[in-house]
Design a protein around this motif. Structure first.
Motif: not given
Length: 459
Positions: A290-291, A294, A402-403
């Motif tokens: 997930h990172e 992002e 995260t973005k």
């Protein structure tokens, strides 16, 4: 006593013990090649695992360095699930294997070992040197900050005992480590006060920290002007505490081949000055899926030019079409490997996104490239803290990609890159001066004297 081997008269025999994990063996070989060049009549027996030696000596050769294989301790048909498990297997056999190896090397050369040069992680080596009544040189391949954390583990635990119930990992604690003004509790290496203090790895490092004061010399891959207060303190506690780096500024003839098989430099030649973000998380680390998503989305949406070195297994976690789109519009290049030191010193590089490993941190510092750190384990956290303290980079907000956090970090780092201040340029200059007849050069000559017993001339 002089012994002739292949028409060469060996005057001394030095045994070298590598810690066969991550970048440790390569850094140890860099040190030993320097020593071997400075002491051509000394033979160095280099001990590491078969896999490690095969990788190290496939292209490199030096007539007075002789590799010897030792067991990795792994039992047949047992799979290694994580790095610490592999380390545990090795530690169970290390002392016996190194003892056996020394006997073999002494028979091969006809010379008794006169000095042990070891990775400080090999804790049993101090007792071996004492039994053999020879000098013990314990090389620390990482930074002064992490070495201080392990050397002062007992003191740190004592100071932290009243705080552990109330202090969070982000709390800054002043004067926790002598020579360091402050540090966040969560930035201490795992096994010092947080994590599993009884794991084989933590136990090994604790034992090492307690025993280092017995070492004849403690060379380190850094330069004393980088952390003067820490260096001053450790110099008062350790015999011959010698900053002899940065290793990446050593002459190329001591470095492995610098091929660029994926044409990274050619791609960078077509980019504008200080606009490209270089991304690499070392050999062992990578962010969770997930990172990666992002981070990739932030790069693409910001239209940030990037060069990303990451193994192909991770490609499956990228957003759909990410590789194709960024390659087609020329914004990005993803490769399985890049010649990092060359890349960082290219004029196009403006930011370095890194895991905060010591070698990478030094390379970023020496290149004068601001860093965005996303630490994962070991000394990554305290190295990232130091990068922030030196004013040459920052840690990703919240410790994860995260973005939003990535966009903010890129904005800050690119601004720092385009307006390089005196601090970044100053540290870079100090590093170059240290290895060019400066403090690191003088310290290395002292180390040669300790290892060989021969006084080196000072220019």
């Amino acid at each position: 006593m002089e012994i002739t081997s292949n028409n060469i008269i060996w005057e001394k025999h030095v045994a070298v013990f590598a810690f066969p994990f991550a970048s440790h063996p390569a850094l140890m070989l860099t040190l030993v090649r320097r020593l071997a060049s400075a002491a051509p009549k000394v033979v160095f027996s280099f001990f590491s695992t078969e896999a490690s030696n095969k990788a190290l000596f496939s292209e490199l050769s030096c007539y007075n360095i002789k590799p010897y294989d030792v067991s990795d301790g792994k039992k047949d048909h047992v799979s290694i699930r994580n790095p610490e498990e592999g380390i545990s297997f090795f530690l169970t056999v290390a002392e016996d294997e190194f003892t056996r190896g020394v006997r073999v090397a002494e028979m091969d050369t006809g010379l008794r070992v006169s000095c042990l040069v070891v990775d400080a992680f090999v804790g049993c080596s101090g007792d071996m040197a004492e039994e053999m009544n020879i000098p013990w040189v314990a090389f620390w391949p990482a930074g002064t900050c992490s070495l201080a954390a392990h050397f002062y583990t007992d003191l740190i635990r004592h100071k932290c005992a009243p705080l552990l119930g109330s202090a969070g990992p982000n709390q800054e604690i002043a004067d926790l480590i002598p020579g360091l003004k402050a540090v966040r509790l969560g930035d201490l290496p795992s096994g010092v006060v947080l994590g599993n203090l009884e794991s084989p790895f933590a136990t090994m490092l604790h034992k090492m920290g307690r025993s280092l004061a017995r070492a004849t010399a403690v060379p380190i891959n850094s330069f004393q002007e980088l952390d003067p207060d820490l260096t001053k303190n450790l110099s008062s506690k350790l015999n011959n505490f010698l900053n002899i780096g940065p290793f990446n500024l050593i002459s190329g003839e001591e470095s492995p081949s610098k091929s660029d098989e994926f044409s990274c430099m050619k791609w960078l030649d077509n980019q504008e000055t200080r606009t490209v973000t270089y991304i690499c998380f070392g050999r062992l680390c990578r962010p969770p899926p997930h990172e990666l998503v992002e981070l990739a989305e932030a790069l693409e949406e910001n239209k940030t030019p990037f060069l990303w070195a990451i193994n192909k297994d991770s490609h499956m976690h990228f957003p759909k079409g990410f590789l194709e789109r960024t390659s087609a519009n020329g914004i990005g290049k993803v490769v399985p490997w890049a010649p990092q030191d060359q890349v960082l010193n290219h004029a196009a590089i403006g930011v370095f996104i890194t895991h905060g490993g010591w070698t990478s941190a030094l390379e970023g510092l020496v290149a004068g490239v601001p860093m965005i750190c996303r630490p994962f384990l070991g000394d990554h956290y305290i190295n990232s803290w130091m990068v922030e303290s030196w004013g040459i980079g920052l840690r990703i907000q919240g410790g994860k990609f995260t973005k939003h956090a990535t966009r903010c970090a890129l904005e800050q780092a690119l601004s720092l890159s385009k307006n390089r201040d005196e601090r970044i340029e100053g540290l870079r200059d100090l590093a170059y001066k240290a290895v060019a007849n400066g403090s690191s050069d003088k310290n290395f000559k002292t180390l040669v004297e300790v290892v060989t017993g021969v006084t080196m001339p000072f220019e």
